[in-house]
Scaffold this motif. Structure first.
Motif, PDB file in Angstrom:
ATOM      1  N   PHE A 166       0.931  -1.157  -0.223  1.00 23.06           N
ATOM      2  CA  PHE A 166       0.082  -0.111  -0.185  1.00 23.06           C
ATOM      3  C   PHE A 166       0.723   1.338  -0.039  1.00 23.06           C
ATOM      4  O   PHE A 166       0.517   2.135  -0.861  1.00 23.06           O
ATOM      5  CB  PHE A 166      -0.978  -0.297   1.395  1.00 23.06           C
ATOM      6  N   PHE A 167       2.006   1.261   0.963  1.00 26.34           N
ATOM      7  CA  PHE A 167       2.866   2.425   0.900  1.00 26.34           C
ATOM      8  C   PHE A 167       3.610   2.488  -0.398  1.00 26.34           C
ATOM      9  O   PHE A 167       3.792   3.637  -0.922  1.00 26.34           O
ATOM     10  CB  PHE A 167       3.762   2.196   2.031  1.00 26.34           C
ATOM     11  N   LEU A 168       4.108   1.573  -1.154  1.00 26.87           N
ATOM     12  CA  LEU A 168       4.705   1.715  -2.374  1.00 26.87           C
ATOM     13  C   LEU A 168       3.677   2.140  -3.569  1.00 26.87           C
ATOM     14  O   LEU A 168       4.225   2.893  -4.418  1.00 26.87           O
ATOM     15  CB  LEU A 168       5.279   0.380  -2.749  1.00 26.87           C
ATOM     16  N   ILE A 169       2.531   1.766  -3.465  1.00 28.94           N
ATOM     17  CA  ILE A 169       1.385   2.262  -4.435  1.00 28.94           C
ATOM     18  C   ILE A 169       1.477   3.587  -4.342  1.00 28.94           C
ATOM     19  O   ILE A 169       1.397   4.454  -5.456  1.00 28.94           O
ATOM     20  CB  ILE A 169       0.027   1.439  -4.397  1.00 28.94           C
ATOM     21  N   PHE A 170       1.308   3.947  -3.335  1.00 30.54           N
ATOM     22  CA  PHE A 170       0.941   5.572  -3.002  1.00 30.54           C
ATOM     23  C   PHE A 170       2.084   6.356  -2.595  1.00 30.54           C
ATOM     24  O   PHE A 170       1.912   7.365  -1.924  1.00 30.54           O
ATOM     25  CB  PHE A 170      -0.145   5.621  -1.773  1.00 30.54           C
ATOM     26  N   GLN A 171       3.435   5.891  -2.986  1.00 27.11           N
ATOM     27  CA  GLN A 171       4.267   6.682  -2.347  1.00 27.11           C
ATOM     28  C   GLN A 171       4.581   7.856  -3.182  1.00 27.11           C
ATOM     29  O   GLN A 171       5.045   9.128  -2.474  1.00 27.11           O
ATOM     30  CB  GLN A 171       5.953   5.722  -2.730  1.00 27.11           C
ATOM     31  N   ARG A 172       4.388   8.098  -4.475  1.00 31.03           N
ATOM     32  CA  ARG A 172       4.326   9.167  -5.253  1.00 31.03           C
ATOM     33  C   ARG A 172       3.432  10.272  -4.613  1.00 31.03           C
ATOM     34  O   ARG A 172       3.610  11.506  -4.503  1.00 31.03           O
ATOM     35  CB  ARG A 172       4.112   9.038  -6.804  1.00 31.03           C
ATOM     36  N   THR A 173       2.128   9.707  -4.376  1.00 27.49           N
ATOM     37  CA  THR A 173       1.094  10.637  -3.825  1.00 27.49           C
ATOM     38  C   THR A 173       1.536  11.136  -2.363  1.00 27.49           C
ATOM     39  O   THR A 173       1.245  12.499  -2.056  1.00 27.49           O
ATOM     40  CB  THR A 173      -0.420   9.816  -3.627  1.00 27.49           C
ATOM     41  N   LEU A 174       2.171  10.486  -1.651  1.00 28.81           N
ATOM     42  CA  LEU A 174       2.383  10.683  -0.164  1.00 28.81           C
ATOM     43  C   LEU A 174       3.828  11.770  -0.423  1.00 28.81           C
ATOM     44  O   LEU A 174       3.788  12.980   0.255  1.00 28.81           O
ATOM     45  CB  LEU A 174       3.031   9.605   0.332  1.00 28.81           C
ATOM     46  N   THR A 175       4.592  11.661  -1.393  1.00 22.75           N
ATOM     47  CA  THR A 175       5.547  12.550  -1.582  1.00 22.75           C
ATOM     48  C   THR A 175       5.094  13.971  -2.246  1.00 22.75           C
ATOM     49  O   THR A 175       5.603  15.073  -1.549  1.00 22.75           O
ATOM     50  CB  THR A 175       6.617  12.077  -2.532  1.00 22.75           C
ATOM     51  N   ARG A 176       4.375  13.731  -3.294  1.00 25.94           N
ATOM     52  CA  ARG A 176       3.726  15.161  -3.654  1.00 25.94           C
ATOM     53  C   ARG A 176       2.938  15.814  -2.534  1.00 25.94           C
ATOM     54  O   ARG A 176       2.913  17.025  -2.511  1.00 25.94           O
ATOM     55  CB  ARG A 176       2.818  14.720  -4.613  1.00 25.94           C
ATOM     56  N   GLY A 177       2.091  15.044  -1.822  1.00 27.00           N
ATOM     57  CA  GLY A 177       1.465  15.804  -0.883  1.00 27.00           C
ATOM     58  C   GLY A 177       2.260  16.578   0.454  1.00 27.00           C
ATOM     59  O   GLY A 177       1.886  17.588   0.963  1.00 27.00           O
ATOM     60  N   ILE A 178       3.485  15.714   0.568  1.00 28.74           N
ATOM     61  CA  ILE A 178       4.476  16.429   1.611  1.00 28.74           C
ATOM     62  C   ILE A 178       4.998  17.640   1.300  1.00 28.74           C
ATOM     63  O   ILE A 178       5.113  18.608   1.911  1.00 28.74           O
ATOM     64  CB  ILE A 178       5.222  15.351   2.078  1.00 28.74           C
ATOM     65  N   THR A 179       5.505  17.605  -0.101  1.00 28.77           N
ATOM     66  CA  THR A 179       6.113  18.634  -0.697  1.00 28.77           C
ATOM     67  C   THR A 179       5.273  19.628  -1.148  1.00 28.77           C
ATOM     68  O   THR A 179       5.818  20.896  -1.509  1.00 28.77           O
ATOM     69  CB  THR A 179       7.073  18.140  -1.852  1.00 28.77           C
ATOM     70  N   ALA A 180       3.961  19.528  -1.116  1.00 28.44           N
ATOM     71  CA  ALA A 180       3.266  20.420  -1.877  1.00 28.44           C
ATOM     72  C   ALA A 180       3.074  21.711  -0.841  1.00 28.44           C
ATOM     73  O   ALA A 180       3.024  22.804  -1.385  1.00 28.44           O
ATOM     74  CB  ALA A 180       1.707  20.147  -2.196  1.00 28.44           C
ATOM     75  N   GLY A 181       2.920  21.612   0.312  1.00 27.30           N
ATOM     76  CA  GLY A 181       3.223  22.792   1.398  1.00 27.30           C
ATOM     77  C   GLY A 181       4.279  23.565   1.395  1.00 27.30           C
ATOM     78  O   GLY A 181       4.191  24.555   1.906  1.00 27.30           O
TER      79      GLY A 181
END
Length: 304
Positions: free
Chosen positions: A286-301
């Protein structure tokens, strides 16, 4: 009016994106690393090593026979692949059933907690309700309470309403717990929203509901995605409350099933490792699938 709101949200999102700058090459000499950079890199490598070692030991011992484990210990590679431990755990606990229970509970908690956090944060961060600061502090303090303090009151309450040994009891509990953290985080984010944008949407005739879904939600979607991923993983790994409220074998989650078998006399080290591996793989995937989403969400702010 809906077209105007969509254009307003699209304009804000577009303007929030950083402008692409032309790539510039250095004049010649490549800038070397500072000593502090090497220290940070060394610390990161050491931390990564200590994080990876337990996983590697679980992976190695999951495919090792008990005789191989007793003769060579936990640190050596298996002489041959041994799948009986995985098969034994799979059949003994009915793993597909436990897997579905964990997915069902964690998925609903993640969705419900994100939606509830967004509603609460919109009222506190943008609605500016009276006593906002004290409400946020109270939510933060409630989120810091240990779960052991909540067990008896929650047990008594769900026993009275007939939800004891029901998965919805765990879903309700974790939705409230996770949304407390989500409300605290999102309220801080929503309080920094530009007033001009909200006033422009209001002048266009938008209601608060339309402002939330057509202006606030599209911009805060990366942050909401991060919360969704974290809420799912945190709920999947929870043990104490599911152990207390899910006493039937048919309602138990994967972590509960793994720990319940620890007291089984027939349980060996390799089967224990296999059970831990099966419990770890879903969250890792689950983490690997959404890794890019997680990275974009953290860096968006961090990008303005």
């Amino acid at each position: 009016m809906s077209t105007v709101l969509d254009e307003t949200a699209e304009t804000v999102v577009t303007s929030a994106r950083p402008a692409k700058r032309p790539a510039t090459r250095s004049a010649g000499v490549r800038k070397g690393r500072k000593p502090g950079d090497w220290v940070v890199l060394a610390v990161a490598v050491v931390l990564g090593f200590f994080i990876a070692v337990p996983f590697l030991m679980i992976l190695i011992n999951s495919f090792k026979s008990p005789a191989d484990y007793n003769s060579s210990g936990p640190l050596t590679l298996p002489t041959s692949l041994y799948f009986d431990g995985i098969v034994a755990f799979w059949e003994r606990v009915n793993f597909p059933e436990k897997f579905w229970n964990s997915v069902f509970i964690s998925g609903l908690v993640a969705v419900f907690a994100v939606v509830l956090s967004m509603f609460n944060a919109f009222a506190l961060g943008i609605g500016r309700v009276r006593g906002r600061l004290w409400i946020v502090v109270l939510i933060l303090l409630a989120n810091m309470l240990p779960q052991e303090v909540l067990l008896y009151p929650l047990y008594f309450m769900f026993k009275e309403v007939g939800l004891y040994d029901n998965q919805w009891a765990v879903i309700i509990i974790f939705t409230v717990i996770q949304s407390a953290f989500g409300t605290y985080l999102l309220a801080s984010v929503y309080s920094t929203f530009p007033k001009e944008m909200l006033e422009a949407a209001s002048l266009d005739g938008a209601s608060r509901w339309q402002i939330l879904w057509r202006v606030v939600y599209p911009i805060s979607r990366p942050t909401l995605s991060v919360l969704l991923i974290f809420f799912f993983i945190w709920t999947w790994n929870e043990f104490l409350i599911p152990l207390t409220f899910l006493v039937s074998n048919a309602t138990q989650t994967v972590p509960v099933a793994i720990t319940v078998l620890q007291g089984d006399r027939l349980m060996d080290v390799t089967t224990t490792s296999a059970s831990a591996l099966l419990g770890l793989i879903p969250t890792l995937v689950f983490f690997l699938i959404f890794q890019r989403t997680l990275t974009r969400g953290i860096t968006a702010g961090a990008v303005k």
